[in-house]
Design an enzyme around this catalytic site. Structure first.
Site, PDB file in Angstrom:
ATOM      1  N   GLY A   1       1.028  -1.265   0.052  1.00 47.93           N
ATOM      2  CA  GLY A   1      -0.187   0.185   0.121  1.00 47.93           C
ATOM      3  C   GLY A   1       0.822   1.117  -0.065  1.00 47.93           C
TER       4      GLY A   1
ATOM      5  N   THR B   1     -10.544   2.473  -7.719  1.00 48.57           N
ATOM      6  CA  THR B   1     -11.792   3.174  -8.110  1.00 48.57           C
ATOM      7  C   THR B   1     -12.164   2.652  -9.505  1.00 48.57           C
ATOM      8  OG1 THR B   1     -10.997   5.018  -6.634  1.00 48.57           O
ATOM      9  CG2 THR B   1     -12.908   5.336  -8.133  1.00 48.57           C
TER      10      THR B   1
ATOM     11  N   HIS C   1     -25.711  18.074  15.749  1.00 55.09           N
ATOM     12  CA  HIS C   1     -26.850  17.789  15.267  1.00 55.09           C
ATOM     13  C   HIS C   1     -27.600  16.934  16.488  1.00 55.09           C
ATOM     14  CE1 HIS C   1     -26.062  19.026  11.230  1.00 55.09           C
ATOM     15  NE2 HIS C   1     -27.554  18.755  10.998  1.00 55.09           N
TER      16      HIS C   1
ATOM     17  N   GLU D   1      -4.684   7.793  -1.682  1.00 49.72           N
ATOM     18  CA  GLU D   1      -3.681   8.599  -2.220  1.00 49.72           C
ATOM     19  C   GLU D   1      -2.443   8.987  -1.191  1.00 49.72           C
ATOM     20  OE1 GLU D   1      -4.678  10.952  -5.564  1.00 49.72           O
ATOM     21  OE2 GLU D   1      -6.603  10.138  -5.653  1.00 49.72           O
TER      22      GLU D   1
END
Length: 379
Positions: free
Chosen positions: A131, A158, A338, A363
């Site tokens: 990686g 992707t 919230h 990336e």
């Protein structure tokens, strides 16, 4: 500093906003829940000029620069970061790799269809055992006559299933050697090139992430990008621009989460007053707004340097590291503002939080960005 945004940037922002509100917003939660990848959407994005943003008009692109590119990714990501991620990966990785390192024949063959959205791009560097240490890849390319035999598996890609054109990097030398990798373009349908497992993800669920498998896949030497051994060097240059992409994506998440929080804080009444009037909430909003401003300034500076073709490896790593970490923090604060509703899918902030975490990983992790930055300031 004048970043030369100009009136063109305003028009681009309006166009991206219209596209996102019309074609993405009505479907966000349905796509997220079902992990549906809306491939046809990207043909529409091509009609808007969003699939060849950095591509010259002579090759069918929009002929825009990095400032406009950042704006488009940001505006789309305010609505759905998953789609912002796919647009970014198509533009800055696959398409840009061919654009920067392909010869004229290669550009003319593949770029126009990518820039129009007729073809979707994928880019393969990562493997399950390499990686951050991409130079330790196991996938290999072996030359036989005028052809190359590709073997190995790329993961976390992707558009690994739906991509029509893939740029992938293979080892062409021994592990540990310098300049031991080479990039190739592989078209979907090539024998021996197939899709593998689709990942079931925490966030970015409507952006397809999957394996690309190469099993004695044969491609012509005409599919090789640049010289043999240049693949890893090319990839590092591609990732300089790619880090700006992830920073822009992060900025869109931050602004989306902040805008939702600002609106909610003015509408939610407790103890007879909007919660925005309480210091505990207003100070959160003040910090969020400041961090967004700082993120954007870093991104715009890096984009300016990129447009000027000046060295920007340090700046791109800085803007990616800062903007991605900030978007996680802001999304988390948005859920807190919230309250219980932040934990419910009827409100957008829980999705921003889930989507944000990828930005600190994809990336180049935050830790890798620190490595890049420290090497640059210490050399």
């Amino acid at each position: 500093m004048d970043f030369n945004l100009g009136p063109n940037n305003k028009l681009v922002a309006e166009s991206a906003r219209d596209f996102a509100n019309q074609y993405i917003k009505p479907n966000v939660m349905d796509w997220d829940e079902s992990q549906f990848f809306p491939k046809e959407l990207f043909k529409k994005a091509g009609e808007f000029g969003f699939m060849g943003i950095l591509v010259p008009e002579s090759l069918g692109g929009s002929g825009l620069g990095y400032q406009e590119y950042v704006t488009i990714i940001e505006e789309i990501s305010k609505v759905d970061p998953s789609i912002g991620l796919s647009v970014a990966a198509h533009n800055s990785l696959c398409t840009n790799h061919i654009l920067l390192f392909g010869n004229d024949d290669q550009k003319n063959k593949w770029i126009p269809k990518l820039a129009s959205g007729q073809h979707l791009g994928a880019w393969g560097l990562t493997e399950n055992n390499s990686g951050s240490d991409a130079s330790g890849m196991s996938s290999t390319a072996v030359k036989k006559g005028d052809e190359w035999v590709l073997n190995g598996t790329k993961n976390f890609i992707t558009h690994g299933i739906s991509g029509d054109i893939a740029v992938a990097v293979f080892r062409t030398g021994e592990k540990g050697q310098k300049r031991n990798a080479t990039a190739f373009v592989i078209e979907r349908g090539t024998e021996g090139f197939k899709a593998g497992k689709k990942e079931n993800k925490l966030g970015m669920r409507s952006s397809e992430t999957a394996e690309m498998i190469f099993d004695n896949c044969i491609v012509s030497d005409k599919n090789r990008l640049g010289e043999v051994g240049e693949g890893f060097v090319q990839s590092m240059k591609i990732l300089d621009g790619g880090r700006i992409s992830i920073a822009a994506l992060s900025l869109g998440i931050s602004k989306g989460a902040f805008n939702a929080s600002l609106k909610y804080s003015k509408e939610r009444v407790q103890f007879g007053k909007p919660i925005s009037s309480f210091q505990g909430i207003s100070f959160k909003l003040a910090e969020m707004a400041t961090e967004i401003e700082a993120s954007e300034l870093l991104i715009r500076k890096a984009s300016h340097e990129k447009n000027m073709n000046r060295p920007m490896t340090k700046l791109s790593a800085m803007c990616k590291m800062y903007a991605s970490e900030v978007c996680v923090k802001i999304s988390n604060e948005a859920v807190q503002i919230h309250g219980g509703y932040g934990f419910i899918k009827d409100f957008p902030v829980e999705k921003f939080l889930r989507d944000s975490k990828l930005c600190t990983i994809g990336e180049g992790t935050t830790e890798i960005q620190k490595l890049v930055i420290s090497r640059n300031i210490l050399k």
